[in-house]
Design an enzyme around this catalytic site. Structure first.
Site, PDB file in Angstrom:
ATOM      1  CG  HIS A 151      -1.967  -0.942   1.035  1.00 37.76           C
ATOM      2  ND1 HIS A 151      -2.800  -1.268   0.272  1.00 37.76           N
ATOM      3  CD2 HIS A 151      -2.486  -1.674   2.165  1.00 37.76           C
ATOM      4  CE1 HIS A 151      -3.756  -2.121   0.461  1.00 37.76           C
ATOM      5  NE2 HIS A 151      -3.493  -2.533   1.910  1.00 37.76           N
ATOM      6  CG  ASP A 191      -2.962  -8.251   0.862  1.00 37.15           C
ATOM      7  OD1 ASP A 191      -2.345  -8.444   1.745  1.00 37.15           O
ATOM      8  OD2 ASP A 191      -4.077  -7.330   0.902  1.00 37.15           O
ATOM      9  CG  HIS A 193      -6.856  -5.030   1.715  1.00 39.04           C
ATOM     10  ND1 HIS A 193      -6.401  -5.920   2.775  1.00 39.04           N
ATOM     11  CD2 HIS A 193      -7.996  -4.575   2.319  1.00 39.04           C
ATOM     12  CE1 HIS A 193      -6.944  -6.087   3.578  1.00 39.04           C
ATOM     13  NE2 HIS A 193      -8.060  -5.145   3.461  1.00 39.04           N
ATOM     14  CG  ASP A 284      -4.957  -9.817   3.490  1.00 39.29           C
ATOM     15  OD1 ASP A 284      -4.560 -10.176   2.453  1.00 39.29           O
ATOM     16  OD2 ASP A 284      -4.666  -8.471   3.724  1.00 39.29           O
TER      17      ASP A 284
END
Length: 646
Positions: A151, A191, A193, A284
């Site tokens: 991120h 991931d 996200h 995740d």
């Protein structure tokens, strides 16, 4: 290659193992919340992975390397000098009083006195491992690092990430070590996200193919916005080298991810032919994760990784990203390292099918990217995409994921999905078959008057300006006829915002007729089965229902009474089904608010609001292309409806 001469572990004498590197440093566990409060990105994340590998005897068969701090000049290949200096000085005494203030100004970041050292170690360790794999000293490796990185943007820390570890390593190989012959890098980010930071850092770079599969939900899932949409394909020389697979909802599992692999990533990777693969390995999306809400199993991760080993001679560098269920990340990491060691055969088969929405996303991605990657040009066969289970109903709760017990229950159900789905479909076929034989006119008066917009409710998808795609009807046949008529009802716009269009009102009609009013409607001749599916979508309900919202008896009642309020939609925005008469002896049905809700609009209890620009533009296109008005007249028609009091 290392040769493993069998011993008391029962290994076969002479079996060849790949040389796999591991990096783990307890120092990175010192990065923690300033007051020791609980947080999902906690030190135990890497501890449990390391302990799992040790207990399984796997770490002993790998090459364990010491960690390494990143150099500023390497960090500045992707980050600004100011950002590097900010992170570098976080742990100095002068910054003690400022750390909490700095963290509060950032998006999902905490800081303590050890955050800087951990960030430097995380980035440097991924660089070190990538360099050794590129050199051929190692076949592959896993950097068990934190804080995560994908991120982090050029000039900003966010989403638990301080430096973009994988991006730093990729840029180092490409720009600082041309002698290693790494000219093309595939970065795979699984991931849950979106890897927003990595995407932006290689947005214009054709040397990096960035692939991210993630929960997106039309921009509402973290990190939010349009960056994770499939339309984001890169720019300039990098156009076509950015691939996003944005899931519409949570609960995607092995079958969904493997479908994305088989029908997007793997064919494109063959064309791209990378020299090395860097894997942003967030776990995740694993079953039971408290933030992810998906349900990928260790088996699923192992198959995805095994498929990637077909490329770049298996030169794969895994770097830990997210993953917040300690049991899941430990088991998933172990499964992946065993694949890197080529420890066991993987049988890539599953009885579970992808969700219907998964195929819709995959088809949209292929259509968008096929101009750049010929392997995506062919249409997927109907037989293939018909292997699906219904898109799940997502219930809003305090957590995006299931509890441990729920997660295990879902896992147990996965292998049964194809059987159970067949039984459910058989039960539901009866009412659909009956209602498919009955035609009605659906009288639309809002954005649905533009045919491409209405077809979203039939065939799925979205048009320009919409915030959320439609799932479509079970029967995707287009309307048999289209006619236009006017009726003595009042058009108005209300509600603060809508899932499909965002902020702004949407169209309603007064359920009662008034000969002083006139509303223009586009009538689509569809089946009563399709009308049920449109009614469900207008009210944000699942189309895959055991019973219809309005059956043949309900249709007859609507014809006799002029309007009905079906129980299934009675508390929804469009809770009233109004019969406006007949056309060619076929009932004309529309859907609007109930009379009691209309009175609330009238009293101001529910707000009236002009439509959003995108909604109004779609509305205008319908009226203009339908030959009812000029663009100016259509705009005036909307303005009058929006400004005249009820």
């Amino acid at each position: 290659m290392a040769i493993n001469y069998g011993d008391c572990d029962g290994k076969v004498v002479g079996k060849v193992e790949r040389t796999v590197g591991l990096i783990y440093d307890e120092t990175m566990c010192k990065h923690d919340t300033p007051d020791g409060e609980d947080h999902p990105e906690c030190p135990d994340r890497i501890r449990v992975i390391w302990e799992k590998l040790q207990l399984a005897g796997v770490s002993q068969r790998c090459v364990v390397l010491g960690s390494s701090k990143a150099e500023d000049k390497h960090l500045q290949l992707v980050h600004t000098k100011d950002h590097v200096n900010l992170v570098k000085t976080l742990s100095t005494k002068q910054k003690d009083y400022r750390r909490n203030k700095i963290a509060s100004q950032l998006n999902s970041i905490y800081l303590n006195g050890s955050s800087s050292e951990a960030a430097y170690l995380a980035a440097g360790s991924v660089v070190k491992l990538a360099e050794k794999v590129a050199q051929g000293e190692l076949d592959s490796g896993f950097a068990i690092v934190r804080p995560p990185g994908h991120h982090a943007e050029t000039d900003e820390a966010m989403g638990f990430c301080l430096f973009n570890n994988v991006a730093v390593a990729a840029s180092y190989l490409l720009n600082e070590r041309p002698d290693l012959g790494v000219n093309k890098i595939l970065i795979v980010d699984w991931d849950v996200h979106h890897g927003n930071g990595t995407q932006k850092m290689f947005w214009k770079d054709p040397r990096v193919l960035f692939f991210s599969v993630h929960r997106h939900e039309y921009g509402s899932f973290y990190p939010a916005g349009d960056d994770g949409d499939y339309d984001m394909v890169g720019e300039g020389l990098g156009e076509g080298f950015n691939i996003n697979v944005p899931w519409d909802q949570g609960r995607c599992g092995d079958a969904d991810y493997l479908a994305a692999w088989d029908h997007i990533l793997i064919p494109v990777a063959r064309e791209f032919n990378p020299d090395i693969i860097l894997l942003s390995a967030g776990f995740d999306a694993a079953i039971g994760d408290p933030l992810g809400g998906c349900r990928v199993t260790p088996y699923g991760y192992s198959v995805m990784l095994k498929k990637l080993m077909e490329f770049a001679h298996g030169k794969i560098v895994m770097a830990l990203e997210g993953g917040y269920n300690l049991d899941s990340i430990a088991k998933s990491s172990l499964a992946c390292v065993e694949v890197l060691l080529e420890d066991k055969e993987i049988q890539a088969s599953s009885e579970a099918y992808p969700f219907e929405s998964t195929w819709r996303v995959i088809q949209a991605v292929r259509k968008r990217l096929c101009a750049y990657w010929p392997s995506l040009a062919d249409e997927l066969s109907w037989k293939l995409i018909n292997q699906k289970v219904p898109t799940p109903i997502i219930l809003i709760s305090s957590s995006d994921s299931e509890t441990e017990d729920d997660a295990q229950g879902l896992l147990d159900q996965m292998s049964k999905l194809s059987i159970e789905n067949h039984q459910v479909d058989t039960a539901r076929t009866s009412w659909r078959a009956d209602l498919a034989k009955v035609d009605v006119w659906y009288a639309s008066f809002g954005s649905n008057m533009w045919k491409p917009r209405f077809l979203c409710y039939i065939q799925g998808g979205l048009v320009e300006g919409m915030k959320k795609a439609c799932v479509g009807s079970m029967d995707k046949s287009p309307p048999k006829e289209i006619v236009w008529k006017t009726f003595p009802h009042r058009l108005f716009f209300g509600r603060e915002s809508s899932p499909s269009w965002g902020v702004g009102g949407v169209g309603f009609a007064n359920p009662l007729a008034n000969h002083n009013d006139q509303i223009h409607m586009c009538l689509y001749r569809i089946t009563l089965e399709q009308f049920n599916d449109v009614l469900c979508q207008e009210n944000c309900l699942n189309v895959d229902t055991d019973l219809p919202v309005i059956d043949l008896a309900g249709l007859q009642l609507a014809e006799n009474k002029g309007a009905i309020i079906p129980e299934a939609v009675s508390n929804s925005w469009y809770g009233s089904v109004v019969c406006l008469g007949k056309e060619c002896d076929i009932p004309i049905l529309t859907m609007t608010c109930t009379l009691s809700v209309f009175e609330k609009f009238k009293s101001g209890e529910i707000h009236l609001r002009p439509p959003a620009k995108a909604y109004a533009n779609t509305f205008i296109r319908g009226l203009v292309e339908g030959g009812r008005f000029s663009a100016e007249e259509a705009e005036a028609y909307i303005d009058k409806a929006a400004s005249t009091p009820l």
